[in-house]
Write an enzyme that holds these catalytic residues in place. Structure first.
Site, PDB file in Angstrom:
ATOM      1  N   LYS A   1       0.870  -1.183   0.000  1.00 17.84           N
ATOM      2  CA  LYS A   1       0.000   0.000   0.000  1.00 17.84           C
ATOM      3  C   LYS A   1       0.896   1.218   0.000  1.00 17.84           C
ATOM      4  CE  LYS A   1      -4.424   0.809   0.052  1.00 17.84           C
ATOM      5  NZ  LYS A   1      -5.511  -0.103  -0.366  1.00 17.84           N
TER       6      LYS A   1
ATOM      7  N   ASP B   1      -7.089   4.014  -4.498  1.00 16.74           N
ATOM      8  CA  ASP B   1      -7.733   3.844  -3.185  1.00 16.74           C
ATOM      9  C   ASP B   1      -8.375   5.216  -2.902  1.00 16.74           C
ATOM     10  OD1 ASP B   1      -7.827   1.802  -0.788  1.00 16.74           O
ATOM     11  OD2 ASP B   1      -7.450   3.719   0.154  1.00 16.74           O
TER      12      ASP B   1
END
Ligand code: NDP
Ligand code: 2IT
Length: 456
Positions: A136, A176
């Site tokens: 991430k 995201d």
């Protein structure tokens, strides 16, 4: 044979000691600690049956990111003023494949949040059955109220550094919160210029330049395919059911559209300022309008009242007090606290399924557990997005493009397979513990691969 010392078995003692050490080591990182505790809380039985996993110190090893990159991002705003942000990439695990996971642009981004998201991603990606590691990244940049030019310059500056660390067989970022088609476009453009190669180093690309059919829709659609499978397994049908959704971004929009297409009635959508309630349920046309507000005008959910003055807007509130059969938190982490969970549980829902990552606090989870709410954790129910990212990577490698129908079939089949894995590993006498099922199945695949690959 289970060995009991005092009142605690060896595996329980091992887990408690592990968590004690982990909490001390990560004292300033509450979200990361929460995500690790959530996973480990399900692993008692596995660690009891598999002392080899304890001996190989799998937990100690998998909770340490393989690499964390932090960098300065400087760019110039529309007034000619230099701005500085902090960029990150947490390359958490390459056990099952190249690092894979989204980028988040939001002022709350820090290493605790990104390590929690990267950690979750490892086990979510494991459940998809695709060759994907976990990662991430992102920045504490706020795209809200920025011009297109400012967003472009930020994305370009961010990619100048990130490009040194990614690649189609190394690390493949995607979107995201705060990173959608626009941001992926700007980042891909800069990446391509820097490396002088056109390949699939980002997913969520536009359909005409290497993207996959259905990637924008995939997380929301996948969530509803998972909910459909849960309801079916419980002898229920989604048709005619009422649905409360939080958020109005990518995941919420396509969850609402798919739920409506399936014959359910979506009553709410929200953003960080409040929620709208449409007692008749949003029509597909009204949901198109929501998309225009959010994706084209980049406005607030409140503006929906211009289209439907009969809808109600509740400033500063979350939608959980609205009574419904199905609750889908699709905004952000920790948006369902203990009181929210009590409100939801009092409505005796058929299902609560997480579209966002870790939207339920530990206290909220406990309420759902006590109330025996059928509950799907994010790493299972929102895996559709990264699954279609995996399919985008496959299409890029083959230099081909699959039809919408083909991608949809594959997405459905992946979500049904994840459901089956949860049922297999989480079945109890009369129901399914989806949390235990998802955590156990996701973890075991990673742990076995770690044993095979040796201590590295
Ligand atoms: P978007 O940026 O498209 O939308 C985010 C939505 O959540 C907006 O409505 C936003 O409201 C709201 N939101 C964000 N932060 C907060 C907050 N602190 N409090 C209340 N509301 C908030 O993001 P996505 O839809 O892509 O992501 C939503 C969730 O789903 C995240 O948890 C993400 O990690 C997860 N997810 C996303 C996937 C994807 O493919 N995009 C895949 C799997 C999970 P506002 O505009 O007011 O900020
Ligand atoms: O949380 C997630 O699974 C995502 N944001 C999607 C990641 C991806 O690589 O598509």
């Amino acid at each position: 044979m289970r060995c009991i010392i005092g009142s605690m078995s060896i595996d329980q003692q091992y887990i408690e000691n592990f968590l004690d050490d982990f909490q001390k080591k990560h004292a300033g990182e509450p979200e990361f600690v929460q995500a690790v505790e959530e996973l480990v809380s399900s692993l008692g039985d596995v660690l009891e049956e598999r002392p080899d996993l304890r001996d190989a110190r799998i937990l100690e090893r998998i909770t340490e990111p393989e690499r964390i990159i932090q960098f300065k991002v400087t760019w110039v705003d529309d007034n000619g003023v230099p701005q500085v942000n902090r960029g990150y990439r947490v390359q958490f695990s390459s056990v099952l494949g190249p690092y894979k996971g989204g980028l988040r642009f939001h002022p709350t981004v820090n290493l605790s949040v990104l390590q929690f998201l990267g950690f979750e991603q490892i086990f979510k990606n494991s459940l998809t059955g695709l060759m994907l590691g976990g990662a991430k990244g992102g920045a504490d940049f706020d795209p809200k109220n920025k011009s297109d030019g400012e967003v472009m310059r930020f994305c370009q500056a961010f990619m100048i550094e990130l490009s040194n660390h990614i690649g189609p067989d190394t690390d493949i970022p995607a979107g995201d919160i705060g990173v959608g088609a626009r941001e992926i476009g700007y980042m891909f453009g800069m990446y391509k210029k820097l490396v002088n190669e056109f390949h699939g180093s980002l997913t969520g690309k536009g359909l005409d330049w290497g993207g996959s059919n259905l990637r924008p829709e995939a997380t929301g659609y996948g969530l509803l395919y998972f909910v459909e499978a849960m309801l079916e397994h419980a002898g229920q049908d989604i048709k005619g059911k009422t649905v409360v959704i939080s958020g109005s971004g990518n995941v919420a929009q396509y969850a609402a559209i798919k739920a409506t297409e399936m014959g359910a009635k979506v009553l709410t959508l929200s953003d960080s300022a409040g929620y709208i309630y449409d007692a008749d349920g949003f029509s597909l046309e009204e949901l198109k309008y929501v998309q225009e507000i959010k994706n084209v005008r980049r406005g607030r959910i409140k503006e929906y009242l211009q289209k439907d003055p009969d809808a109600e807007y509740y400033e500063g509130q979350k939608p959980w007090s609205v009574k419904a059969d199905i609750y889908l938190p699709c905004a952000t982490q920790n948006e369902i606290d203990k009181a929210d969970a009590e409100t939801i549980a009092a409505n005796h829902p058929l299902v609560v399924a997480e579209g966002a990552n870790m939207p339920t606090t530990p206290e909220g989870l406990e309420v759902f557990k006590q109330a025996e709410v059928l509950f799907a954790p994010a790493k299972a129910s929102n895996a559709g997005g990264v699954a279609v990212s995996g399919l985008e990577m496959a299409q890029n490698s083959m230099r081909t493009s699959w039809s919408l129908e083909e991608v949809d079939e594959r997405l459905k089949s992946i979500m049904r397979d994840i459901h089956a894995q949860c049922v297999k590993a989480g079945k109890t006498d009369d129901t399914v513990d989806y949390m235990k099922g998802a955590n156990t199945a996701g973890f075991l695949k990673v742990a076995e691969a770690m044993l095979s690959q040796g201590v590295i």
